[in-house]
Design a protein around this motif. Structure first.
Motif, PDB file in Angstrom:
ATOM      1  N   SER A 102       0.834  -1.206   0.000  1.00  0.00           N
ATOM      2  CA  SER A 102       0.000   0.000   0.000  1.00  0.00           C
ATOM      3  C   SER A 102       0.866   1.251   0.000  1.00  0.00           C
ATOM      4  CB  SER A 102      -0.929   0.000   1.216  1.00  0.00           C
ATOM      5  OG  SER A 102      -1.777  -1.123   1.214  1.00  0.00           O
ATOM      6  N   ALA A 103       1.940   1.215   0.794  1.00  0.00           N
ATOM      7  CA  ALA A 103       2.851   2.356   0.848  1.00  0.00           C
ATOM      8  C   ALA A 103       3.511   2.592  -0.507  1.00  0.00           C
ATOM      9  CB  ALA A 103       3.916   2.118   1.918  1.00  0.00           C
ATOM     10  N   SER A 104       3.939   1.519  -1.148  1.00  0.00           N
ATOM     11  CA  SER A 104       4.601   1.630  -2.448  1.00  0.00           C
ATOM     12  C   SER A 104       3.672   2.261  -3.476  1.00  0.00           C
ATOM     13  CB  SER A 104       5.059   0.259  -2.934  1.00  0.00           C
ATOM     14  OG  SER A 104       5.989  -0.310  -2.033  1.00  0.00           O
ATOM     15  N   LYS A 105       2.431   1.770  -3.534  1.00  0.00           N
ATOM     16  CA  LYS A 105       1.485   2.283  -4.517  1.00  0.00           C
ATOM     17  C   LYS A 105       1.102   3.733  -4.224  1.00  0.00           C
ATOM     18  CE  LYS A 105       0.101   0.289  -7.430  1.00  0.00           C
ATOM     19  NZ  LYS A 105       0.676   0.121  -8.797  1.00  0.00           N
ATOM     20  N   TYR A 106       0.901   4.032  -2.934  1.00  0.00           N
ATOM     21  CA  TYR A 106       0.501   5.397  -2.580  1.00  0.00           C
ATOM     22  C   TYR A 106       1.623   6.388  -2.882  1.00  0.00           C
ATOM     23  CZ  TYR A 106      -1.036   9.405   0.176  1.00  0.00           C
ATOM     24  OH  TYR A 106      -1.407  10.671   0.570  1.00  0.00           O
ATOM     25  N   MET A 107       2.841   6.047  -2.501  1.00  0.00           N
ATOM     26  CA  MET A 107       3.962   6.955  -2.734  1.00  0.00           C
ATOM     27  C   MET A 107       4.234   7.107  -4.226  1.00  0.00           C
ATOM     28  SD  MET A 107       4.612   7.944   0.291  1.00  0.00           S
ATOM     29  CE  MET A 107       6.163   8.836   0.117  1.00  0.00           C
ATOM     30  N   GLU A 108       4.036   6.037  -4.976  1.00  0.00           N
ATOM     31  CA  GLU A 108       4.228   6.097  -6.426  1.00  0.00           C
ATOM     32  C   GLU A 108       3.212   7.032  -7.070  1.00  0.00           C
ATOM     33  OE1 GLU A 108       3.475   3.110 -10.185  1.00  0.00           O
ATOM     34  OE2 GLU A 108       4.268   2.246  -8.335  1.00  0.00           O
ATOM     35  N   GLN A 109       1.981   6.979  -6.580  1.00  0.00           N
ATOM     36  CA  GLN A 109       0.916   7.790  -7.162  1.00  0.00           C
ATOM     37  C   GLN A 109       0.989   9.253  -6.760  1.00  0.00           C
ATOM     38  OE1 GLN A 109      -1.470   6.847  -9.413  1.00  0.00           O
ATOM     39  NE2 GLN A 109      -0.423   4.875  -9.522  1.00  0.00           N
ATOM     40  N   THR A 110       1.528   9.528  -5.575  1.00  0.00           N
ATOM     41  CA  THR A 110       1.474  10.901  -5.064  1.00  0.00           C
ATOM     42  C   THR A 110       2.812  11.638  -5.132  1.00  0.00           C
ATOM     43  OG1 THR A 110       1.865  10.090  -2.804  1.00  0.00           O
ATOM     44  CG2 THR A 110      -0.432  10.395  -3.503  1.00  0.00           C
ATOM     45  N   LEU A 116      -5.226  15.615  -4.899  1.00  0.00           N
ATOM     46  CA  LEU A 116      -6.334  15.822  -3.966  1.00  0.00           C
ATOM     47  C   LEU A 116      -6.225  14.868  -2.784  1.00  0.00           C
ATOM     48  CD1 LEU A 116      -9.011  17.197  -3.268  1.00  0.00           C
ATOM     49  CD2 LEU A 116     -10.177  15.465  -4.658  1.00  0.00           C
ATOM     50  N   ALA A 117      -5.902  13.589  -3.067  1.00  0.00           N
ATOM     51  CA  ALA A 117      -5.748  12.601  -2.000  1.00  0.00           C
ATOM     52  C   ALA A 117      -4.627  13.004  -1.054  1.00  0.00           C
ATOM     53  CB  ALA A 117      -5.471  11.229  -2.599  1.00  0.00           C
ATOM     54  N   LYS A 118      -3.520  13.468  -1.625  1.00  0.00           N
ATOM     55  CA  LYS A 118      -2.383  13.873  -0.791  1.00  0.00           C
ATOM     56  C   LYS A 118      -2.736  15.079   0.073  1.00  0.00           C
ATOM     57  CE  LYS A 118       2.596  14.620  -1.072  1.00  0.00           C
ATOM     58  NZ  LYS A 118       3.768  14.701  -1.979  1.00  0.00           N
ATOM     59  N   ALA A 119      -3.510  15.993  -0.493  1.00  0.00           N
ATOM     60  CA  ALA A 119      -3.900  17.180   0.270  1.00  0.00           C
ATOM     61  C   ALA A 119      -4.842  16.826   1.411  1.00  0.00           C
ATOM     62  CB  ALA A 119      -4.552  18.196  -0.656  1.00  0.00           C
ATOM     63  N   LEU A 120      -5.710  15.832   1.195  1.00  0.00           N
ATOM     64  CA  LEU A 120      -6.707  15.485   2.195  1.00  0.00           C
ATOM     65  C   LEU A 120      -6.151  14.605   3.314  1.00  0.00           C
ATOM     66  CD1 LEU A 120      -9.869  14.780  -0.009  1.00  0.00           C
ATOM     67  CD2 LEU A 120      -9.507  16.695   1.565  1.00  0.00           C
ATOM     68  N   ILE A 121      -5.363  13.596   2.963  1.00  0.00           N
ATOM     69  CA  ILE A 121      -4.919  12.636   3.986  1.00  0.00           C
ATOM     70  C   ILE A 121      -3.444  12.732   4.313  1.00  0.00           C
ATOM     71  CG2 ILE A 121      -6.753  11.042   3.338  1.00  0.00           C
ATOM     72  CD1 ILE A 121      -4.757   9.318   1.931  1.00  0.00           C
ATOM     73  N   GLY A 122      -2.698  13.578   3.609  1.00  0.00           N
ATOM     74  CA  GLY A 122      -1.303  13.789   3.967  1.00  0.00           C
ATOM     75  C   GLY A 122      -0.409  12.637   3.551  1.00  0.00           C
ATOM     76  N   ALA A 123       0.480  12.248   4.453  1.00  0.00           N
ATOM     77  CA  ALA A 123       1.485  11.225   4.152  1.00  0.00           C
ATOM     78  C   ALA A 123       1.395  10.105   5.182  1.00  0.00           C
ATOM     79  CB  ALA A 123       2.876  11.847   4.151  1.00  0.00           C
ATOM     80  N   PRO A 124       0.495   9.157   4.995  1.00  0.00           N
ATOM     81  CA  PRO A 124       0.285   8.118   6.012  1.00  0.00           C
ATOM     82  C   PRO A 124       1.378   7.060   6.093  1.00  0.00           C
ATOM     83  CG  PRO A 124      -1.130   7.721   4.114  1.00  0.00           C
ATOM     84  CD  PRO A 124      -0.470   9.052   3.891  1.00  0.00           C
ATOM     85  N   PHE A 125       2.314   7.054   5.152  1.00  0.00           N
ATOM     86  CA  PHE A 125       3.330   6.003   5.135  1.00  0.00           C
ATOM     87  C   PHE A 125       4.734   6.515   5.426  1.00  0.00           C
ATOM     88  CE2 PHE A 125      -0.155   4.416   2.472  1.00  0.00           C
ATOM     89  CZ  PHE A 125      -0.410   3.219   3.122  1.00  0.00           C
ATOM     90  N   VAL A 126       4.838   7.729   5.945  1.00  0.00           N
ATOM     91  CA  VAL A 126       6.131   8.265   6.362  1.00  0.00           C
ATOM     92  C   VAL A 126       6.057   8.641   7.831  1.00  0.00           C
ATOM     93  CG1 VAL A 126       6.599   9.126   4.026  1.00  0.00           C
ATOM     94  CG2 VAL A 126       5.583  10.654   5.727  1.00  0.00           C
ATOM     95  N   PHE A 127       7.235   8.842   8.447  1.00  0.00           N
ATOM     96  CA  PHE A 127       7.255   9.268   9.845  1.00  0.00           C
ATOM     97  C   PHE A 127       6.674  10.672   9.948  1.00  0.00           C
ATOM     98  CE2 PHE A 127      11.008   6.317   9.828  1.00  0.00           C
ATOM     99  CZ  PHE A 127      10.444   5.353  10.642  1.00  0.00           C
ATOM    100  N   PRO A 128       5.879  10.951  10.985  1.00  0.00           N
ATOM    101  CA  PRO A 128       5.533  10.070  12.111  1.00  0.00           C
ATOM    102  C   PRO A 128       4.232   9.281  11.928  1.00  0.00           C
ATOM    103  CG  PRO A 128       4.807  12.280  12.591  1.00  0.00           C
ATOM    104  CD  PRO A 128       5.454  12.342  11.227  1.00  0.00           C
TER     105      PRO A 128
END
Length: 271
Positions: free
Chosen positions: A36-44, A57-69
């Motif tokens: 999930s992290a790979s696909k999300y980071m690839e897309q955003t 839009l997804a990145k603006a709404l939910i931020g970065a769920p697969f990076v610290f913190p």
């Protein structure tokens, strides 16, 4: 308790269902997070066109769920969904002994009823510790793989502790259902329905129009400590503070522990 766990381990390490279900959790949970992290980071990530697009839009709404913190919350959230597999496995391990009355043999051989409960509790702690370590390892590896250099690794790591509490709570409720119902198939069905159907429906009914009582349901009181990392901030409904949920969880833990001990101490082992 370590001695009791060694005896329990001799029972479960030859049980194929244990390895299938435990292996499913150990393998598919971290793979799901990393994929999930790979696909999300690839897309955003990367350059975008001049116009708006769904990825931005997804990145603006939910931020970065697969990076610290935030990865700690994400890993714990995914872990919670997969941990239901361990909950059903734990129910099966208890009900198999009760249904086939092998627990009577333990008591005939010199165990007290509390020894039997302690032995099962040792298995419960094993599952909690193993799952919590996997959540931590998954979070740290995924975070290191996708975070920028210099990120604060351990900010929000408390979500791992919340996961451990959630795992313990889920197994404790499963323990109670198993002792109460005794039949493996029926107990697993009741556990599954309680987690995914009854809890959800009651939560909806009790949170209508901003009411917060739904967050104090037996499962929801720990689930709410680890909200979905994919829910935009503007859509979050909970206003109940974490400490209130922790107090509620402590009350439930005390209640279910009492019910388990009282039920088994007074149960007729012939039935």
């Amino acid at each position: 308790m370590l001695k009791l766990f060694k005896i329990e381990w001799l029972k479960i390490n030859t049980y194929r269902t244990f390895w299938v279900l435990f292996g499913t959790f150990v393998v598919f949970f971290p793979l799901t997070v990393f994929f999930s992290a790979s696909k999300y980071m690839e897309q955003t990530s990367g350059a975008r066109g001049s116009g708006p697009n769904p990825e931005d839009l997804a990145k603006a709404l939910i931020g970065a769920p697969f990076v610290f913190p935030k990865i700690w919350q994400t890993s714990a959230w995914f872990g919670g969904h997969f941990f239901v597999i361990i909950g059903m496995l734990f129910v099966m391990l208890i009900t198999n002994e009760v249904q086939y009355r092998t627990h009577r043999q333990n008591i005939i051989d010199g165990w007290s009823r509390l020894d039997f409960l302690r032995a099962k509790a040792s298995v419960m702690f094993f599952f909690v510790i193993a799952a919590t370590l996997l959540v931590f390892i998954t979070g740290i590896i995924t975070g290191l793989a996708f975070s920028a250099p210099g990120a604060d690794l351990f900010e929000d790591v408390h979500y791992v502790a919340y996961f451990a509490l959630m795992a313990f709570h889920y197994l404790l409720i499963g323990f109670f259902i198993a002792i109460l119902v005794k039949r493996t198939g029926l107990a697993v069905i009741i556990y599954f329905i309680s987690v995914y159907v009854i809890d959800g429906l009651l939560w909806l009914l009790l949170t209508i129009r901003g009411n917060q009582m739904g967050y104090f349901l037996p499962f929801e009181t720990v689930d709410a400590l680890i909200p979905s990392p994919f829910t935009p901030e503007m859509m979050k409904l909970r206003t109940v503070a974490d400490y209130s949920l922790l107090i509620s969880t402590a009350v439930y833990v005390s209640l279910f522990t009492y019910l388990i001990v009282n039920r088994f101490k007074n149960a007729d082992l012939k039935t």
